[in-house]
Design an enzyme around this catalytic site. Sequence first.
Site, PDB file in Angstrom:
ATOM      1  N   ASN A   1      17.792  24.544   3.290  1.00 38.63           N
ATOM      2  CA  ASN A   1      16.387  25.481   3.830  1.00 38.63           C
ATOM      3  C   ASN A   1      15.638  25.907   2.845  1.00 38.63           C
ATOM      4  O   ASN A   1      15.743  26.316   1.634  1.00 38.63           O
ATOM      5  CB  ASN A   1      17.181  26.943   4.429  1.00 38.63           C
ATOM      6  CG  ASN A   1      16.240  27.922   4.624  1.00 38.63           C
ATOM      7  OD1 ASN A   1      16.409  29.034   4.493  1.00 38.63           O
ATOM      8  ND2 ASN A   1      15.138  27.429   5.410  1.00 38.63           N
ATOM      9  N   GLY A   2      14.281  25.416   3.417  1.00 38.06           N
ATOM     10  CA  GLY A   2      13.151  25.640   2.356  1.00 38.06           C
ATOM     11  C   GLY A   2      12.056  24.530   2.643  1.00 38.06           C
ATOM     12  O   GLY A   2      12.519  23.776   3.401  1.00 38.06           O
TER      13      GLY A   2
ATOM     14  N   GLY B   1      17.000  27.925  13.440  1.00 36.17           N
ATOM     15  CA  GLY B   1      16.744  26.438  13.733  1.00 36.17           C
ATOM     16  C   GLY B   1      17.600  25.959  15.169  1.00 36.17           C
ATOM     17  O   GLY B   1      18.801  26.287  15.298  1.00 36.17           O
TER      18      GLY B   1
ATOM     19  N   CYS C   1      15.248  26.422   8.219  1.00 36.06           N
ATOM     20  CA  CYS C   1      16.635  26.141   8.594  1.00 36.06           C
ATOM     21  C   CYS C   1      17.609  27.253   8.385  1.00 36.06           C
ATOM     22  O   CYS C   1      17.315  28.210   7.779  1.00 36.06           O
ATOM     23  CB  CYS C   1      16.996  24.803   7.999  1.00 36.06           C
ATOM     24  SG  CYS C   1      15.803  23.535   8.259  1.00 36.06           S
TER      25      CYS C   1
ATOM     26  N   TYR D   1      10.053  38.837  10.735  1.00 34.38           N
ATOM     27  CA  TYR D   1      10.272  38.098  11.881  1.00 34.38           C
ATOM     28  C   TYR D   1      11.860  37.282  12.030  1.00 34.38           C
ATOM     29  O   TYR D   1      12.385  37.366  12.904  1.00 34.38           O
ATOM     30  CB  TYR D   1       9.169  37.277  12.280  1.00 34.38           C
ATOM     31  CG  TYR D   1       9.481  36.481  13.464  1.00 34.38           C
ATOM     32  CD1 TYR D   1       9.387  36.718  14.735  1.00 34.38           C
ATOM     33  CD2 TYR D   1       9.869  35.271  13.327  1.00 34.38           C
ATOM     34  CE1 TYR D   1       9.748  36.102  15.843  1.00 34.38           C
ATOM     35  CE2 TYR D   1      10.156  34.299  14.184  1.00 34.38           C
ATOM     36  CZ  TYR D   1       9.970  34.566  15.556  1.00 34.38           C
ATOM     37  OH  TYR D   1      10.388  34.151  16.578  1.00 34.38           O
TER      38      TYR D   1
HETATM   39  P1  AMP Z   1       1.172  34.152  18.537  1.00 35.10           P
HETATM   40  O1  AMP Z   1       1.338  33.905  19.802  1.00 35.10           O
HETATM   41  O2  AMP Z   1       0.789  32.658  17.966  1.00 35.10           O
HETATM   42  O3  AMP Z   1       0.272  35.122  18.135  1.00 35.10           O
HETATM   43  O4  AMP Z   1       2.561  34.266  17.644  1.00 35.10           O
HETATM   44  C1  AMP Z   1       3.192  35.906  17.642  1.00 35.10           C
HETATM   45  C2  AMP Z   1       4.398  35.704  18.270  1.00 35.10           C
HETATM   46  O5  AMP Z   1       5.352  34.754  17.744  1.00 35.10           O
HETATM   47  C3  AMP Z   1       5.172  37.092  17.885  1.00 35.10           C
HETATM   48  O6  AMP Z   1       5.590  37.571  19.235  1.00 35.10           O
HETATM   49  C4  AMP Z   1       6.192  36.730  16.905  1.00 35.10           C
HETATM   50  O7  AMP Z   1       7.338  37.601  17.130  1.00 35.10           O
HETATM   51  C5  AMP Z   1       6.335  35.512  16.848  1.00 35.10           C
HETATM   52  N1  AMP Z   1       6.457  34.603  15.597  1.00 35.10           N
HETATM   53  C6  AMP Z   1       5.651  34.957  14.457  1.00 35.10           C
HETATM   54  N2  AMP Z   1       6.054  33.950  13.608  1.00 35.10           N
HETATM   55  C7  AMP Z   1       6.879  32.836  14.091  1.00 35.10           C
HETATM   56  C8  AMP Z   1       7.357  31.732  13.569  1.00 35.10           C
HETATM   57  N3  AMP Z   1       7.239  31.353  12.177  1.00 35.10           N
HETATM   58  N4  AMP Z   1       8.259  31.186  14.493  1.00 35.10           N
HETATM   59  C9  AMP Z   1       8.230  31.536  15.844  1.00 35.10           C
HETATM   60  N5  AMP Z   1       7.913  32.546  16.354  1.00 35.10           N
HETATM   61  C10 AMP Z   1       6.930  33.185  15.404  1.00 35.10           C
END
Ligand code: AMP
Length: 465
Positions: A112-113, A38, A11, A252
């Site tokens: 957040n956490g 979020g 969050c 990210y």
């Molecule tokens: P995936 O398609 O499951 O391999 O997810 C990788 C993609 O999701 C990459 O483009 C990342 O930028 C993004 N990503 C990585 N971690 C998260 C996260 N916690 N929440 C949302 N998107 C994420």
Amino acid sequence: MLNMIKLKEECGVFGAYSLNTNIQKHIYYGLQALQHRGQESAGIAIVQGSYVNYVKGMGLITDVFTKENLSALEGKVGIGHVRYSTTGNNEARNAQPFVANFHNGYMALAHNGNLINALELRQELENEGRILQTTSDSEIILHLIAKYYSKGLIEALKITIGKIKGSYALAILIEGKLIGIRDVNGIRPLCIGKKDDTYYIASESCGLDVIGAELIRDVEAGEIVIIDDEGLRSVKIETNEKKMPCIFEYIYFARPDSILDGKNVYKVRYEMGRHLAKESPVNADLVVPVPDSGIPASRGYSFESGIPVGEGLIKNKYIGRTFICPEQTDREIGVRIKLNVLKELVKGKKIILIDDSIVRGTTMKRLVELLKEGGAKEVHVRISSPPVKYSCYFGIDTPTKKELVGATMSVEEIKDLIGADSLSFLSIEGLKESVGLNTACTGCFDGKYPMEVLGGRSKYLFEKK
Ligand code: AMP
């Protein structure tokens, strides 16, 4: 048995304390700048005399707030929250801030956490006859502060901090004061800003920039910041814990224009790209970022390698993050809705495709396919973080271990899965050097968490049974 559901507590929090200015709009704009943290629910709570008024609901800031309900929130002290969730429990009752009446007063809290001992604490509270209204671990913090309040506010906060384990950046309203707290490892970010007679706390400095406030400093790990008519004072928790900010914020989660613990996120991502180019060079014609997450690293990769960078993938700006779609099929379609290939640019070329991370592998598989359909001759995938091998228990939405391709497959197998001509990840050493912090939580890559996570325990408070 509670038949509940995974809880995601990823969050953004924001708070404002002013002597003379109405701050509800500042909180609104601050939260809008934190919207990437979020998108599921949002809320603002404001002190109005001897009680707290609030508006919260499901959806984006712009879904929850109108001109009318925002002007009804007029006040000089308040907090706000944006909440992220993927599957389950995206219910209105879990929207924050949580507001409660107690001891003839009020308390409001935004968190957040993720607490890793939430279940034990919840049972303890329930055994004492306390009724919890939500399935959120954040409500437990509210109850603990209330429980120990008769010992005095600061003492109650200290005892609460002593009992809760996990990650927390908190914004609290109590006794007319604004309070910010960061967990003893400083896992989740929280910073302090100021403009004229107003103090702010925010998950990220981009929330301060939007209202023209100056970033003063980060809230330290294990610090309680109390803001009231007398200004800002700080209480430090005595602890031997090491500061270990979450490295995934830099990879990210945080916005690139934010400064977390003195490090600009864009610069860190650029460095990751430079390190990646040094560690994993490849003979190619064009560096293509996955927008937006791969852009800073692609610039760093291009700078270091001398290979030009170009927008081979075009993003539909009106689509949210792909992770928001809970079902796998939706997620797959999500990638296509979100990104399209600029065929004129990639046709006949050897491409280096850069993204920040591979989690399930869904995004990369689709993108390699799209680029090849668009005429790319070769697609070499470079990822500006190491393979994600372990679940996060501290607030980042990583799926369970069996869904993580980094946990179940070798790099060679992932390369085959996504159909790339080659694949390399940034090393942990390269990552740490790029971030430049002495210590950080790298648990999702090496399983070394800031605290013991009991083997096999549930990632969240309640799980699907
Ligand atoms: P995936 O398609 O499951 O391999 O997810 C990788 C993609 O999701 C990459 O483009 C990342 O930028 C993004 N990503 C990585 N971690 C998260 C996260 N916690 N929440 C949302 N998107 C994420």
